[in-house]
Scaffold this active site. Structure first.
Site, PDB file in Angstrom:
ATOM      1  N   GLY A  11      -2.701  11.715   2.678  1.00 11.21           N
ATOM      2  CA  GLY A  11      -1.244  11.923   2.631  1.00 11.21           C
ATOM      3  C   GLY A  11      -0.925  13.342   2.192  1.00 11.21           C
ATOM      4  N   THR A 140      -3.014  15.222  -4.477  1.00  7.36           N
ATOM      5  CA  THR A 140      -2.392  13.936  -4.197  1.00  7.36           C
ATOM      6  C   THR A 140      -1.156  13.755  -5.067  1.00  7.36           C
ATOM      7  OG1 THR A 140      -2.495  11.532  -4.395  1.00  7.36           O
ATOM      8  CG2 THR A 140      -4.080  12.729  -5.707  1.00  7.36           C
ATOM      9  N   ASP A 142      -0.170  10.991  -5.773  1.00  9.39           N
ATOM     10  CA  ASP A 142      -0.440   9.768  -6.539  1.00  9.39           C
ATOM     11  C   ASP A 142      -1.052  10.069  -7.910  1.00  9.39           C
ATOM     12  OD1 ASP A 142       0.459   8.342  -4.385  1.00  9.39           O
ATOM     13  OD2 ASP A 142      -1.532   7.861  -3.614  1.00  9.39           O
ATOM     14  N   MET A 186       6.274   5.888  -4.370  1.00  9.54           N
ATOM     15  CA  MET A 186       4.904   5.763  -3.841  1.00  9.54           C
ATOM     16  C   MET A 186       3.870   5.668  -4.963  1.00  9.54           C
ATOM     17  SD  MET A 186       4.489   8.157  -0.518  1.00  9.54           S
ATOM     18  CE  MET A 186       4.883   7.546   1.110  1.00  9.54           C
ATOM     19  N   GLY A 187       2.710   5.213  -4.603  1.00  9.90           N
ATOM     20  CA  GLY A 187       1.608   5.038  -5.561  1.00  9.90           C
ATOM     21  C   GLY A 187       1.088   3.630  -5.370  1.00  9.90           C
ATOM     22  N   ARG A 188      -0.010   3.539  -4.650  1.00  7.87           N
ATOM     23  CA  ARG A 188      -0.493   2.234  -4.223  1.00  7.87           C
ATOM     24  C   ARG A 188      -0.948   1.364  -5.394  1.00  7.87           C
ATOM     25  NH1 ARG A 188      -3.668   4.562  -0.438  1.00  7.87           N
ATOM     26  NH2 ARG A 188      -2.288   4.576   1.350  1.00  7.87           N
ATOM     27  N   GLU A 243       5.657   1.086  -5.314  1.00  8.99           N
ATOM     28  CA  GLU A 243       5.445   0.338  -4.059  1.00  8.99           C
ATOM     29  C   GLU A 243       4.281  -0.636  -4.200  1.00  8.99           C
ATOM     30  OE1 GLU A 243       4.155   3.115  -1.009  1.00  8.99           O
ATOM     31  OE2 GLU A 243       2.355   3.655  -2.118  1.00  8.99           O
ATOM     32  N   ARG A 300       7.219  13.241  -0.975  1.00 12.75           N
ATOM     33  CA  ARG A 300       6.019  14.064  -0.789  1.00 12.75           C
ATOM     34  C   ARG A 300       6.216  15.206   0.211  1.00 12.75           C
ATOM     35  NH1 ARG A 300       2.037   9.857   2.484  1.00 12.75           N
ATOM     36  NH2 ARG A 300       2.850  10.399   4.525  1.00 12.75           N
TER      37      ARG A 300
HETATM   38  O1  F6P Z   1      -1.270   9.949  -0.233  1.00 16.03           O
HETATM   39  C1  F6P Z   1      -0.938   8.854  -0.951  1.00 16.03           C
HETATM   40  C2  F6P Z   1       0.256   8.149  -0.442  1.00 16.03           C
HETATM   41  O2  F6P Z   1       1.313   9.007  -0.580  1.00 16.03           O
HETATM   42  C3  F6P Z   1       0.480   6.796  -1.139  1.00 16.03           C
HETATM   43  O3  F6P Z   1       1.208   6.855  -2.291  1.00 16.03           O
HETATM   44  C4  F6P Z   1       1.128   5.973  -0.083  1.00 16.03           C
HETATM   45  O4  F6P Z   1       0.912   4.616  -0.240  1.00 16.03           O
HETATM   46  C5  F6P Z   1       0.476   6.490   1.139  1.00 16.03           C
HETATM   47  O5  F6P Z   1       0.163   7.833   0.911  1.00 16.03           O
HETATM   48  C6  F6P Z   1       1.263   6.294   2.378  1.00 16.03           C
HETATM   49  O6  F6P Z   1       0.873   7.190   3.331  1.00 16.03           O
HETATM   50  P1  F6P Z   1       0.954   6.990   4.894  1.00 16.03           P
HETATM   51  O7  F6P Z   1       1.921   5.879   5.129  1.00 16.03           O
HETATM   52  O8  F6P Z   1       1.425   8.282   5.401  1.00 16.03           O
HETATM   53  O9  F6P Z   1      -0.423   6.662   5.321  1.00 16.03           O
END
Ligand code: F6P
Length: 408
Positions: A11, A140, A142, A186-188, A243, A300
């Protein structure tokens, strides 16, 4: 081997191009002949789809423009190499292409998945006794890379999140009526960026009322009760949720609302819809209005709202990567070490890519308050220096001007 190659992966961030500028400038200063860029990371390298970056960065102005251009100038990818012990076909192609272009130094700007790529290439390089040096440059939003104090990209995204929380909070309070605004950040699996919403509390703004991070299992009933408690005291309630928040059985909250979430090459599900789902539950159970806001890619790619500290550090890690490669290091990535908070000082160091690959660093639990609804002073002390300073884009005819992609 007199040339270098650089790629961007994963990302994007608003400052990932400052790292690219850092690599390019340091490489040139150290006499590296051609600096190639991979078009969309290793995917481009596999197809021998490369570009001589010097053709695009032929003046100081262009380099300055690159520093202030968000997203990945070279294009990005999410591509996972198989271990060469399982299948070495792609490694052979990659090394053939690298040798063809007389590459001595390989730089990859990315997060934990990209560190996996560098670790694998460095280990194959050692196996075939290649002299090519492979070095990672961290990025990142994240902020979930191990070992490094923080990741370039995070400071700017954190500044963006805290800023928009202040602005959204003002808007939400304007009618004086009951509304719960749920902002999805964001932040998985790590809540660093959502935690940045706590930075919004200042003497001119009472702050985010409720914060939910993925580090803490999410309890829907407790969440609704908390919002009800807050609404008894004030009509406009402001919530920030990651998220990636999950309920106790391991399901993402967004999956409670919808089951279709595609996965990328690293098996990461695309997460979206957490705020919408929570607002629908709140409306159903508490009545009143719920307003979901998914910050999505805005957080981002906001090149108009970056942290100068972040841009400078992003450039610094790019330069440090070149020095490491020239010093003969390989399979390493640059990391940031904090020397002091006040005055804020950092320096660069190196870590082994293997130590960072595929691992997500979480927010320490003691940086979350006892109620699991806010951040402690320790987090604020950590994050505040990272959002300091501004670097405005160049504005042309009223809009930020960017360095166009090399494909245009
Ligand atoms: O790079 C990390 C991130 O920004 C995460 O926080 C997010 O879940 C993900 O990328 C989403 O990225 P994409 O939908 O562009 O793959």
């Amino acid at each position: 081997m007199k040339n270098a190659i650089v790629g961007q992966s994963g990302g994007p961030t608003p400052v990932i191009n400052a790292s690219l500028a850092g690599v390019f400038q340091a490489a040139k200063q150290h006499g590296i002949d051609i600096v190639y860029g991979m078009n969309h990371g290793v995917m481009g390298l596999l197809k021998d789809d490369l570009v001589d970056i010097g053709q695009f960065l032929d003046s100081d102005l262009k380099i300055e423009l690159l520093r202030r251009t968000p997203s990945s100038f070279l294009g990005s990818c999410r591509y996972k190499l198989k271990p060469y012990t399982e299948d070495d076909t792609e490694y052979k192609i990659i090394f053939e292409n690298l040798e063809k272009h007389e590459i001595g130094y390989f730089f990859y700007i990315g997060g934990n998945d990209s560190m996996d790529t560098i670790a694998k290439l460095a280990s194959y390089g050692a196996y075939v006794h290649s002299p090519i040096r492979f070095i990672g440059v961290p990025k990142t939003i994240d902020n979930d890379l191990a070992i490094t104090d923080h990741c370039p990209g995070y400071g700017s995204a954190a500044k963006y999140v805290a800023t928009v929380m202040k602005e959204i909070g003002r808007d939400a309070a304007c009618y004086g009526t009951k509304v719960v605004t749920v902002v999805e950040v964001m932040g998985r699996n790590a809540g660093w960026l959502t935690a940045a919403s706590a930075l919004a509390r200042r003497d001119d703004f009472e702050g985010t009322d409720l914060i939910a991070l993925p580090e803490i299992p999410f309890d829907l009933d407790r969440f609704v009760d908390k919002v009800a408690e807050l609404q008894a005291k004030k009509p406009a309630v402001l919530v920030a949720v990651s998220e990636g928040i999950k309920v106790a059985d391991g399901r993402y909250v967004c999956e409670l609302g919808s089951s279709s979430h595609a996965s990328d090459a690293f098996g990461h599900k695309a997460l979206t819809g957490t705020a919408s789902y929570l607002c629908s539950v709140l409306q159903e159970r508490l009545g009143g209005r719920g307003r979901p806001i998914e910050l999505s890619v805005l957080q981002r790619c906001a090149g108009h709202l970056t942290s100068r500290t972040d841009i400078e550090e992003a450039e610094m890690v790019g330069g440090a990567a070149v020095l490491a490669a020239i010093a003969g290091k390989t399979g390493k990535t640059v990391v940031l070490r904090r020397i002091s908070d006040n005055p804020y000082q950092v320096t660069t160091d190196l870590a082994t890519c293997d130590e960072l690959a595929n691992y997500e660093k979480k927010v320490p639990l003691d940086w979350i308050n006892e109620d699991n609804t806010d951040m402690t002073q320790a987090f604020l002390d950590y994050a505040t220096p990272l959002i300091q300073g501004e670097l405005a884009p160049f504005y042309v005819n009223g809009l930020p001007y960017h360095l166009g992609s090399f494909k245009e």
